[in-house]
Design a protein around this motif. Structure first.
Motif, PDB file in Angstrom:
ATOM      1  N   THR A 196       1.033  -1.298   0.119  1.00  0.00           N
ATOM      2  CA  THR A 196       0.051   0.001  -0.054  1.00  0.00           C
ATOM      3  C   THR A 196       0.956   1.470  -0.063  1.00  0.00           C
ATOM      4  O   THR A 196       1.780   1.432   0.835  1.00  0.00           O
ATOM      5  N   LYS A 197       0.530   2.082  -0.919  1.00  0.00           N
ATOM      6  CA  LYS A 197       1.209   3.369  -0.954  1.00  0.00           C
ATOM      7  C   LYS A 197       0.317   4.443  -0.426  1.00  0.00           C
ATOM      8  O   LYS A 197      -0.772   4.581  -0.497  1.00  0.00           O
ATOM      9  N   PHE A 198       1.212   5.460   0.236  1.00  0.00           N
ATOM     10  CA  PHE A 198       0.672   6.621   0.908  1.00  0.00           C
ATOM     11  C   PHE A 198       1.378   7.867   0.420  1.00  0.00           C
ATOM     12  O   PHE A 198       2.719   7.778   0.459  1.00  0.00           O
ATOM     13  N   VAL A 199       0.571   9.020   0.113  1.00  0.00           N
ATOM     14  CA  VAL A 199       1.225  10.074  -0.663  1.00  0.00           C
ATOM     15  C   VAL A 199       0.424  11.373   0.254  1.00  0.00           C
ATOM     16  O   VAL A 199      -0.977  11.253  -0.081  1.00  0.00           O
ATOM     17  N   ARG A 200       0.943  12.176   0.747  1.00  0.00           N
ATOM     18  CA  ARG A 200      -0.105  13.309   1.299  1.00  0.00           C
ATOM     19  C   ARG A 200       0.679  14.648   0.678  1.00  0.00           C
ATOM     20  O   ARG A 200       2.044  14.979   0.782  1.00  0.00           O
ATOM     21  N   PHE A 201      -0.471  15.366   0.264  1.00  0.00           N
ATOM     22  CA  PHE A 201       0.050  16.677  -0.273  1.00  0.00           C
ATOM     23  C   PHE A 201      -0.795  17.799   0.735  1.00  0.00           C
ATOM     24  O   PHE A 201      -1.826  17.703   1.506  1.00  0.00           O
ATOM     25  N   ASN A 202       0.119  18.753   0.951  1.00  0.00           N
ATOM     26  CA  ASN A 202      -0.319  19.900   1.633  1.00  0.00           C
ATOM     27  C   ASN A 202      -0.638  21.284   0.996  1.00  0.00           C
ATOM     28  O   ASN A 202       0.479  21.859   0.130  1.00  0.00           O
ATOM     29  N   ASN A 203      -1.562  22.009   1.254  1.00  0.00           N
ATOM     30  CA  ASN A 203      -1.702  23.434   0.640  1.00  0.00           C
ATOM     31  C   ASN A 203      -2.111  24.159   1.683  1.00  0.00           C
ATOM     32  O   ASN A 203      -3.511  24.590   1.691  1.00  0.00           O
ATOM     33  N   ASN A 204      -1.306  24.810   2.638  1.00  0.00           N
ATOM     34  CA  ASN A 204      -1.894  25.309   3.681  1.00  0.00           C
ATOM     35  C   ASN A 204      -1.734  27.006   3.772  1.00  0.00           C
ATOM     36  O   ASN A 204      -1.204  27.634   2.634  1.00  0.00           O
ATOM     37  N   LYS A 205      -2.675  27.588   4.657  1.00  0.00           N
ATOM     38  CA  LYS A 205      -2.739  28.960   4.705  1.00  0.00           C
ATOM     39  C   LYS A 205      -2.505  29.253   6.098  1.00  0.00           C
ATOM     40  O   LYS A 205      -2.452  28.709   7.307  1.00  0.00           O
ATOM     41  N   MET A 206      -1.908  30.736   6.321  1.00  0.00           N
ATOM     42  CA  MET A 206      -1.680  31.107   7.714  1.00  0.00           C
ATOM     43  C   MET A 206      -2.330  32.733   7.776  1.00  0.00           C
ATOM     44  O   MET A 206      -1.991  33.596   6.918  1.00  0.00           O
ATOM     45  N   ASP A 207      -3.034  32.736   8.892  1.00  0.00           N
ATOM     46  CA  ASP A 207      -3.435  34.049   9.198  1.00  0.00           C
ATOM     47  C   ASP A 207      -2.746  34.607  10.085  1.00  0.00           C
ATOM     48  O   ASP A 207      -2.584  34.501  11.435  1.00  0.00           O
ATOM     49  N   ASN A 241      -4.413  22.130   5.003  1.00  0.00           N
ATOM     50  CA  ASN A 241      -5.282  21.724   3.841  1.00  0.00           C
ATOM     51  C   ASN A 241      -4.474  20.774   3.191  1.00  0.00           C
ATOM     52  O   ASN A 241      -3.645  20.805   2.733  1.00  0.00           O
ATOM     53  N   GLN A 242      -5.019  19.426   3.382  1.00  0.00           N
ATOM     54  CA  GLN A 242      -4.505  18.072   3.102  1.00  0.00           C
ATOM     55  C   GLN A 242      -5.217  17.253   2.102  1.00  0.00           C
ATOM     56  O   GLN A 242      -6.478  17.197   2.194  1.00  0.00           O
ATOM     57  N   LYS A 243      -4.380  16.684   1.180  1.00  0.00           N
ATOM     58  CA  LYS A 243      -5.081  15.550   0.254  1.00  0.00           C
ATOM     59  C   LYS A 243      -4.204  14.385   0.254  1.00  0.00           C
ATOM     60  O   LYS A 243      -3.006  14.383   0.169  1.00  0.00           O
ATOM     61  N   ILE A 244      -4.649  13.110   0.702  1.00  0.00           N
ATOM     62  CA  ILE A 244      -4.142  12.125   1.142  1.00  0.00           C
ATOM     63  C   ILE A 244      -4.535  11.080  -0.101  1.00  0.00           C
ATOM     64  O   ILE A 244      -5.793  10.667  -0.001  1.00  0.00           O
ATOM     65  N   GLU A 249      -8.864  16.760   3.599  1.00  0.00           N
ATOM     66  CA  GLU A 249      -8.953  17.241   5.270  1.00  0.00           C
ATOM     67  C   GLU A 249      -8.510  18.657   5.328  1.00  0.00           C
ATOM     68  O   GLU A 249      -7.630  18.971   4.708  1.00  0.00           O
ATOM     69  N   SER A 250      -9.540  19.500   5.909  1.00  0.00           N
ATOM     70  CA  SER A 250      -9.048  20.920   6.320  1.00  0.00           C
ATOM     71  C   SER A 250      -9.273  21.147   7.796  1.00  0.00           C
ATOM     72  O   SER A 250     -10.313  20.785   8.265  1.00  0.00           O
ATOM     73  N   TRP A 251      -8.341  21.734   8.432  1.00  0.00           N
ATOM     74  CA  TRP A 251      -8.574  22.230   9.710  1.00  0.00           C
ATOM     75  C   TRP A 251      -7.735  23.242  10.298  1.00  0.00           C
ATOM     76  O   TRP A 251      -6.762  23.501   9.690  1.00  0.00           O
ATOM     77  N   ASP A 252      -8.077  24.021  11.515  1.00  0.00           N
ATOM     78  CA  ASP A 252      -7.244  24.898  11.860  1.00  0.00           C
ATOM     79  C   ASP A 252      -6.404  24.544  13.123  1.00  0.00           C
ATOM     80  O   ASP A 252      -6.846  23.833  14.010  1.00  0.00           O
ATOM     81  N   LEU A 253      -5.292  25.162  13.113  1.00  0.00           N
ATOM     82  CA  LEU A 253      -4.208  25.178  14.432  1.00  0.00           C
ATOM     83  C   LEU A 253      -3.958  26.522  14.727  1.00  0.00           C
ATOM     84  O   LEU A 253      -3.529  27.288  14.049  1.00  0.00           O
ATOM     85  N   GLN A 254      -4.175  26.724  16.070  1.00  0.00           N
ATOM     86  CA  GLN A 254      -3.606  27.678  16.721  1.00  0.00           C
ATOM     87  C   GLN A 254      -1.939  27.782  16.945  1.00  0.00           C
ATOM     88  O   GLN A 254      -1.568  26.565  17.067  1.00  0.00           O
ATOM     89  N   ILE A 255      -1.371  28.868  16.771  1.00  0.00           N
ATOM     90  CA  ILE A 255       0.070  29.074  16.951  1.00  0.00           C
ATOM     91  C   ILE A 255       0.302  29.912  18.018  1.00  0.00           C
ATOM     92  O   ILE A 255      -0.355  30.989  18.009  1.00  0.00           O
ATOM     93  N   TYR A 256       1.288  30.001  18.557  1.00  0.00           N
ATOM     94  CA  TYR A 256       1.604  30.675  19.821  1.00  0.00           C
ATOM     95  C   TYR A 256       3.374  31.224  19.859  1.00  0.00           C
ATOM     96  O   TYR A 256       4.065  30.289  19.430  1.00  0.00           O
TER      97      TYR A 256
END
Length: 246
Positions: free
Chosen positions: A161-172, A181-184, A198-205
């Motif tokens: 089984t092959k796994f490939v993950r793309f990221n196309n992220n945004k930062m406010d 923003n990920q496509k797996i 998948e798309s989700w938010d992460l807080q950064i500090y």
């Protein structure tokens, strides 16, 4: 806030998040715990049990919880002697422990308001002067090193089984929110690949903001480290925080 759908990808979690890399942090964590003479641990965002299982094998008294039932199911199958519970870091109470941990950027999924609520609840699960240990993406690093274009951050073949993950992220930068923003792609042999979006938010500090929030909610910073256990510097993507209950 948008959040990650762990239930859909729980069975692939250890592969996609490169469990070997997560495990490499365990000796660093153990060294910190032994330095502070910690005997009992509550992992409140245990995922598939990578830290909880390791610490139990090292002789610490461990209890662990996670918000996602599928992750708990996998953790129980991997580490049958650890007490795993479904719970919420903001509200669950399990007793008193020398330390509470939430590793692998878990608190980034919480809004700032909920993070403060979690800190106060963590204090209720700690012995006097108990430790809270967690890591989080560093704002100072991310604002300088954020990748604006789409990129592949993971590719691996396991058995057939092959796994490939793309990221196309945004930062406010103003709100200090990272939108992932990920496509797996998951493909067995030459079958048609399954595609998960998948798309989700992460807080950064920043370290300064963490210090202020912790002190406001009943804790004080002992030290900031990087994930290798060395003194934190702004060129580290993650801040490993050791805080003590006042």
């Amino acid at each position: 806030m948008k959040d990650y759908n762990y239930s859909r990808l729980a069975k692939y979690y250890d592969i996609l998040e490169n469990v070997e890399s997560i495990e490499s942090f365990n000796p660093v964590l153990l060294k910190i715990l032994r330095k502070h003479n910690v005997k009992s641990i509550l992992d409140m965002t245990c995922g598939t049990g990578v830290q909880a299982g390791f610490l139990h094998k090292k002789g610490l008294k461990v209890k662990a919880s996670d918000y996602n039932a599928q992750m708990i199911k996998i953790a129980r199958s991997k580490f049958k002697k650890v007490d795993f519970r479904k719970g919420d870091i903001r509200t669950s109470k399990y007793g008193k422990f020398d330390a509470v941990i939430s590793i692998f950027n878990a608190i980034g999924h919480l809004s700032r308001k909920d993070f403060e609520k979690a800190i106060r609840n963590i204090g209720k699960n700690l012995n006097d002067k108990g430790l809270y240990i967690f890591d989080i993406f560093c704002y100072d690093y991310m604002k300088k090193n954020f990748i604006k274009h789409e990129f592949i951050d993971f590719a691996k073949e396991v058995n057939d089984t092959k796994f490939v993950r793309f990221n196309n992220n945004k930062m406010d930068k103003k709100k200090k929110i990272l939108t992932m923003n990920q496509k797996i792609y998951v493909q067995k042999g030459l079958d048609k690949p399954m595609i998960f979006k998948e798309s989700w938010d992460l807080q950064i500090y920043s370290s300064k903001e963490l210090k202020r929030i912790l002190e406001k909610n009943g804790s004080q910073v002992v030290e900031f480290l990087d994930m290798s256990g060395k003194k934190y510097k702004p060129n580290s993507s993650l801040i490993l925080t050791i805080a003590r209950k006042k």
